[in-house]
Enzyme design. Structure first.
Site, PDB file in Angstrom:
ATOM      1  N   ARG A  88     -37.879   9.542 -57.981  1.00 55.79           N
ATOM      2  CA  ARG A  88     -36.960  10.230 -57.341  1.00 55.79           C
ATOM      3  C   ARG A  88     -36.136  11.107 -58.385  1.00 55.79           C
ATOM      4  O   ARG A  88     -35.281  11.374 -58.231  1.00 55.79           O
ATOM      5  CB  ARG A  88     -35.740   9.400 -56.707  1.00 55.79           C
ATOM      6  CG  ARG A  88     -35.145   8.390 -57.701  1.00 55.79           C
ATOM      7  CD  ARG A  88     -33.917   7.828 -56.904  1.00 55.79           C
ATOM      8  NE  ARG A  88     -33.134   6.790 -57.755  1.00 55.79           N
ATOM      9  CZ  ARG A  88     -32.185   6.123 -57.504  1.00 55.79           C
ATOM     10  NH1 ARG A  88     -31.416   6.794 -56.580  1.00 55.79           N
ATOM     11  NH2 ARG A  88     -31.708   5.286 -58.055  1.00 55.79           N
ATOM     12  N   LYS A 108     -32.124  13.904 -60.567  1.00 56.32           N
ATOM     13  CA  LYS A 108     -32.516  12.483 -60.047  1.00 56.32           C
ATOM     14  C   LYS A 108     -31.659  12.463 -58.750  1.00 56.32           C
ATOM     15  O   LYS A 108     -30.647  12.644 -58.574  1.00 56.32           O
ATOM     16  CB  LYS A 108     -31.699  11.526 -61.223  1.00 56.32           C
ATOM     17  CG  LYS A 108     -31.692   9.938 -60.750  1.00 56.32           C
ATOM     18  CD  LYS A 108     -31.192   9.198 -61.723  1.00 56.32           C
ATOM     19  CE  LYS A 108     -31.032   7.750 -61.424  1.00 56.32           C
ATOM     20  NZ  LYS A 108     -30.681   6.867 -62.587  1.00 56.32           N
ATOM     21  N   ASP A 120     -37.294   6.979 -50.731  1.00 55.47           N
ATOM     22  CA  ASP A 120     -37.022   8.220 -49.855  1.00 55.47           C
ATOM     23  C   ASP A 120     -36.848   9.065 -51.133  1.00 55.47           C
ATOM     24  O   ASP A 120     -36.690  10.266 -50.661  1.00 55.47           O
ATOM     25  CB  ASP A 120     -35.958   8.007 -48.887  1.00 55.47           C
ATOM     26  CG  ASP A 120     -34.541   7.645 -49.724  1.00 55.47           C
ATOM     27  OD1 ASP A 120     -34.561   7.351 -50.914  1.00 55.47           O
ATOM     28  OD2 ASP A 120     -33.282   7.508 -48.860  1.00 55.47           O
ATOM     29  N   GLY A 121     -36.766   8.605 -52.233  1.00 52.88           N
ATOM     30  CA  GLY A 121     -36.574   9.682 -53.430  1.00 52.88           C
ATOM     31  C   GLY A 121     -35.163  10.123 -53.459  1.00 52.88           C
ATOM     32  O   GLY A 121     -35.031  11.167 -54.257  1.00 52.88           O
ATOM     33  N   ARG A 172     -29.508  15.196 -65.203  1.00 54.61           N
ATOM     34  CA  ARG A 172     -29.501  14.454 -66.574  1.00 54.61           C
ATOM     35  C   ARG A 172     -29.972  15.145 -67.745  1.00 54.61           C
ATOM     36  O   ARG A 172     -30.882  15.695 -67.537  1.00 54.61           O
ATOM     37  CB  ARG A 172     -29.934  13.224 -66.111  1.00 54.61           C
ATOM     38  CG  ARG A 172     -30.079  12.149 -67.465  1.00 54.61           C
ATOM     39  CD  ARG A 172     -30.402  10.736 -66.868  1.00 54.61           C
ATOM     40  NE  ARG A 172     -31.827  10.633 -66.579  1.00 54.61           N
ATOM     41  CZ  ARG A 172     -32.255   9.156 -66.018  1.00 54.61           C
ATOM     42  NH1 ARG A 172     -31.144   8.275 -65.797  1.00 54.61           N
ATOM     43  NH2 ARG A 172     -33.378   8.981 -65.781  1.00 54.61           N
ATOM     44  N   ARG A 179     -40.066   6.057 -72.337  1.00 54.18           N
ATOM     45  CA  ARG A 179     -39.743   4.619 -72.101  1.00 54.18           C
ATOM     46  C   ARG A 179     -40.644   3.736 -72.907  1.00 54.18           C
ATOM     47  O   ARG A 179     -41.663   4.035 -73.088  1.00 54.18           O
ATOM     48  CB  ARG A 179     -39.467   4.278 -70.606  1.00 54.18           C
ATOM     49  CG  ARG A 179     -38.336   5.299 -70.055  1.00 54.18           C
ATOM     50  CD  ARG A 179     -38.984   5.377 -68.437  1.00 54.18           C
ATOM     51  NE  ARG A 179     -37.933   6.456 -67.862  1.00 54.18           N
ATOM     52  CZ  ARG A 179     -37.209   6.469 -67.190  1.00 54.18           C
ATOM     53  NH1 ARG A 179     -36.541   5.242 -67.099  1.00 54.18           N
ATOM     54  NH2 ARG A 179     -36.638   7.392 -66.697  1.00 54.18           N
ATOM     55  N   ASP A 248     -38.694  -0.366 -68.711  1.00 53.73           N
ATOM     56  CA  ASP A 248     -38.982   1.026 -68.001  1.00 53.73           C
ATOM     57  C   ASP A 248     -37.650   1.670 -68.201  1.00 53.73           C
ATOM     58  O   ASP A 248     -37.298   2.735 -67.794  1.00 53.73           O
ATOM     59  CB  ASP A 248     -39.423   1.317 -66.641  1.00 53.73           C
ATOM     60  CG  ASP A 248     -38.700   0.135 -65.636  1.00 53.73           C
ATOM     61  OD1 ASP A 248     -38.747  -0.820 -65.930  1.00 53.73           O
ATOM     62  OD2 ASP A 248     -38.072   0.833 -64.609  1.00 53.73           O
TER      63      ASP A 248
HETATM   64  P1  AMP Z   1     -34.638   1.716 -61.520  1.00 54.71           P
HETATM   65  O1  AMP Z   1     -34.361   0.405 -60.694  1.00 54.71           O
HETATM   66  O2  AMP Z   1     -33.563   2.767 -60.809  1.00 54.71           O
HETATM   67  O3  AMP Z   1     -34.957   1.779 -62.843  1.00 54.71           O
HETATM   68  O4  AMP Z   1     -35.828   2.256 -60.735  1.00 54.71           O
HETATM   69  C1  AMP Z   1     -37.140   1.556 -60.666  1.00 54.71           C
HETATM   70  C2  AMP Z   1     -37.927   2.450 -60.077  1.00 54.71           C
HETATM   71  O5  AMP Z   1     -37.920   2.499 -58.561  1.00 54.71           O
HETATM   72  C3  AMP Z   1     -38.492   3.931 -60.632  1.00 54.71           C
HETATM   73  O6  AMP Z   1     -40.094   4.095 -60.486  1.00 54.71           O
HETATM   74  C4  AMP Z   1     -37.722   4.724 -59.746  1.00 54.71           C
HETATM   75  O7  AMP Z   1     -38.194   6.078 -59.769  1.00 54.71           O
HETATM   76  C5  AMP Z   1     -37.854   3.957 -58.169  1.00 54.71           C
HETATM   77  N1  AMP Z   1     -36.920   4.392 -57.307  1.00 54.71           N
HETATM   78  C6  AMP Z   1     -35.672   3.775 -57.255  1.00 54.71           C
HETATM   79  N2  AMP Z   1     -34.909   4.383 -56.056  1.00 54.71           N
HETATM   80  C7  AMP Z   1     -35.729   5.245 -55.515  1.00 54.71           C
HETATM   81  C8  AMP Z   1     -35.823   5.884 -54.540  1.00 54.71           C
HETATM   82  N3  AMP Z   1     -34.604   6.104 -53.610  1.00 54.71           N
HETATM   83  N4  AMP Z   1     -36.966   6.552 -53.926  1.00 54.71           N
HETATM   84  C9  AMP Z   1     -38.160   6.407 -54.779  1.00 54.71           C
HETATM   85  N5  AMP Z   1     -38.341   5.797 -55.908  1.00 54.71           N
HETATM   86  C10 AMP Z   1     -37.102   4.994 -56.206  1.00 54.71           C
HETATM   87 MG    MG Z   2     -35.187   3.208 -64.180  1.00 56.07          MG
END
Ligand code: AMP
Ligand code: MG
Length: 478
Positions: A88, A108, A120-121, A172, A179, A248
């Site tokens: 996203r 973001k 949903d991005g 951001r 990472r 990550d």
């Molecule tokens: P995070 O927990 O924020 O570090 O995200 C972990 C993974 O989930 C990453 O690959 C993000 O890009 C993906 N991600 C988090 N929220 C969304 C969302 N709403 N739509 C698509 N991908 C997401």
């Molecule tokens: Mg992350």
């Protein structure tokens, strides 16, 4: 052109990213703009005010932007996900600040990418403002961190847990978005050439002082370990719980990244966990140094083929490095805690002195204890006592500490410059985010102003949560 974009990641590291376009926000509105940061980065704040709604919501691209989503993998709560990536987020490009350093500008919450899987991005306003607020607090506290340039409303409503919430995008700024998980993505696919290219790129961008010898990948590992150890020590000094130290979410630059379920402790308890999904306490406050070592071991595994042609020799070298992480962290942590306690120089008994303070202050407000030690030195004892239910351990500890100090007046003033009076306290963060979600940005702006001046006592924001606030729970990735 406001951003003189370049695209070194895209050109130097082919096949490590995918093109992706931000969604066109239907009714964009700029809701916060970080003019001080814009100024530091040599960006024209007037142009950003003028175009920010369009640029930072994804409605329109600033000239020269060429958006991509980066590939990465990651260990999430210990389990390996081989393919995560920016699901996203869109990297618009890189630009140089006045000091010559290169910065990524990333959106973001700006829509789906080829890495979105079921997501949903999008992002809701609350979590994007949360990242803005806490990252700016960290920057003001001199902790290495990604920065927040703006938050824009998209004009869309997005569904979260059965509720419709205002959609928003965070702009951001980061030293880079590489990472540990970026290395893992290519290492797990046996793409050794890409691991090497990524390491060369990361060295050139973040560790240019490393000489171009055959030892450079080991030096790179050492430097990352050093910066990460210093970072986690800084978090521990502030009582900051990141909450989701997956590989990550660990930046090679040594910046704090991905403010999801993070929060600051109020009362000190080593086992503190805020995240609703961290049921085992993997990322609890006191576990963070252990996870540092665990995550660095994952980086070491990726770099192994670059360390020595003889794999066994490489393993021996890296194992020796990994065994040193605990000591590396301990040195950084001691340095942080000595500063917090106004201890000059080094005394062999310091580690025990600090450890005994931690035992004594279990259950007392972390931030206020350090601030009120200054008052204690000045003879005003009531405010410190008031933080403790049982002061007996402190009663025994304080004379030991005082004997270790030099001039007390000087120490008191050092305590006030080393320890914040204001952190983003959970009840205030929640209050500000709820108001913002309901359309009132005033509490957020007030709190932001206070956390950007953390050494100044504030009549509202220096105080602990009221009794009724209860245990604080945070949620991920929303
Ligand atoms: P995070 O927990 O924020 O570090 O995200 C972990 C993974 O989930 C990453 O690959 C993000 O890009 C993906 N991600 C988090 N929220 C969304 C969302 N709403 N739509 C698509 N991908 C997401
Ligand atoms: Mg992350």
């Amino acid at each position: 052109m406001v951003f003189q974009f370049q695209h070194s990641y895209m050109t130097d590291l082919p096949d490590t990213w995918l093109r992706a376009q931000p969604d066109r926000a239907p009714d964009p509105r700029l809701i916060v703009l970080n003019e001080a940061l814009a100024h530091q980065l040599g960006l024209d704040p007037v142009a950003l005010q003028l175009h920010g709604a369009a640029w930072f919501s994804g409605a329109e691209l600033p000239e020269g932007a060429d958006p991509i989503a980066l590939a990465y993998a990651g260990h999430q709560f210990g389990g390996f996900s081989p393919s995560l990536g920016d699901g996203r987020a869109h990297l618009l490009g890189e630009f140089r600040g006045p000091d010559g350093r290169l910065w990524d500008l990333q959106l973001k919450g700006s829509g789906r990418t080829p890495f979105s899987r079921g997501g949903d991005g999008k992002a809701a306003l609350g979590p994007m403002l949360r990242e803005y607020l806490i990252s700016e607090a960290m920057a003001a506290l001199n902790v290495p961190t990604t920065r927040s340039l703006a938050v824009a409303l998209t004009g869309e409503q997005i569904g979260r847990d059965g509720r419709l919430l205002p959609g928003a995008v965070l702009a951001r700024v980061a030293a880079s978005h590489i990472r540990v998980g970026t290395f893992q993505f290519f290492a797990s696919r046996q793409e050794g050439d890409k691991v090497r290219a990524l390491a060369d790129y990361a060295i050139a961008r973040h560790y240019p002082e490393i000489p171009a010898t055959s030892e450079r990948y080991l030096a790179f590992f050492d430097q990352v370990a050093q910066r990460q150890a210093a970072l986690i020590a800084a978090w521990m000094g502030l009582g900051f719980v990141h909450g989701v130290m997956n590989t990550d979410n660990m930046a090679i630059s040594g910046e704090t990244i991905d403010y999801g379920p993070c929060a600051f402790i109020e009362t000190y308890a080593p086992g503190t966990v805020f995240s609703s999904i961290d049921r085992q306490g993997r990322y609890a406050l006191a576990n963070q140094p252990l996870i540092l070592a665990w995550n660095l071991a994952r980086l070491a595994e990726c770099l192994l083929p670059l360390i020595d042609e003889d794999q066994e020799a490489g393993v021996a070298i890296l194992n020796q490095r990994l065994e040193g992480i605990a000591g590396l962290y301990q040195r950084e942590w001691l340095a942080v805690m000595r500063r917090k306690l106004a201890l000059s120089g080094e005394d062999a008994a310091d580690a025990a002195l600090i450890q005994d303070l931690l035992t004594a202050m279990t259950g007392a407000d972390w931030t206020l204890t350090f601030r009120r030690l200054a008052l204690w030195l000045e003879g005003d004892h009531t405010p410190l006592r008031a933080l403790f239910e049982d002061f007996s351990l402190m009663e025994a500890w304080l004379p030991r500490w005082q004997n270790r100090l030099g001039d007390h007046a000087q120490a008191a003033s050092r305590l006030r410059t080393e320890n914040p009076a204001v952190i983003p306290r959970n009840h205030r963060v929640e209050e500000a985010l709820s108001a913002a979600t309901a359309g009132d940005m005033a509490p957020f702006m007030q709190l932001l102003q206070a956390v950007q001046n953390p050494l100044q006592e504030h009549p509202l924001y220096s105080l602990p949560a009221p009794q009724g606030f209860g245990a604080y729970v945070t949620f991920c990735g929303t």
